[in-house]
Motif scaffolding. Sequence first.
Motif, mmCIF file in Angstrom:
data_model
loop_
_atom_site.group_PDB
_atom_site.id
_atom_site.type_symbol
_atom_site.label_atom_id
_atom_site.label_comp_id
_atom_site.label_asym_id
_atom_site.label_seq_id
_atom_site.Cartn_x
_atom_site.Cartn_y
_atom_site.Cartn_z
ATOM 1 N N ARG A 73 0.850 -1.185 0.000
ATOM 2 C CA ARG A 73 0.000 0.000 0.000
ATOM 3 C C ARG A 73 0.890 1.241 0.000
ATOM 4 N NH1 ARG A 73 -4.154 3.009 3.317
ATOM 5 N NH2 ARG A 73 -3.246 2.294 5.255
ATOM 6 N N HIS A 93 -3.959 5.053 11.163
ATOM 7 C CA HIS A 93 -2.586 5.222 11.628
ATOM 8 C C HIS A 93 -2.525 6.101 12.858
ATOM 9 C CE1 HIS A 93 -1.219 4.001 7.422
ATOM 10 N NE2 HIS A 93 -1.044 3.012 8.259
ATOM 11 N N ASP A 104 0.037 0.923 13.167
ATOM 12 C CA ASP A 104 -1.313 0.592 12.728
ATOM 13 C C ASP A 104 -2.241 0.593 13.933
ATOM 14 O OD1 ASP A 104 -0.363 0.307 10.203
ATOM 15 O OD2 ASP A 104 -0.222 -1.868 10.268
HETATM 16 ZN ZN LIG Z 1 -0.434 0.987 8.335
#
Ligand SMILES: [Zn+2]
Length: 149
Positions: A73, A93, A104
């Motif tokens: 990503r 985030h 995360d």
């Molecule tokens: Zn992340």
Amino acid sequence: MTERNLTDTSSVLRSHGLRPSKARVLILALVTRRREHLTTQEIHRLLENGGHRLGAATVYQNLNRIAQKGLLRRFIGPDGLVRFEANLLPHHHLLCVECGRIVDAGVNETSLRHLSPVDLLTAKPATGWEFSGAQVELKGVCPSCRKKR
Ligand SMILES: [Zn+2]
Ligand SMILES: [Zn+2]
């Protein structure tokens, strides 16, 4: 990085229609293993520290190619820099405002669904919009920075 990891990475690349060049295998294996949110420059430096000399342009081009195929990503971090991560599941985030570390995080999705955007000028509901979701930027001070205080 073990031989096995690199072999697995090669087959993942191949199954997504990418030729498993040495650069691609090293880049994807590194980002997957570290579970971080890395800039192109950080990835380049980490590969170099591991004894892999790749040009900065090679790292940049291959990262974007791998991200285009959906294996990593690519996103703009809270600091405005382009970053890459291997966690493809939806998440938010949490940024440490002192050291810049990004981890995360999940949020209570029930409360997110009840968010209703308002017009800043009139404070009335934003009309004519179909609200589809929210990306929350969470900020705080991480445990190791709190200890240093
Ligand atoms: Zn992340
Ligand atoms: Zn911190």
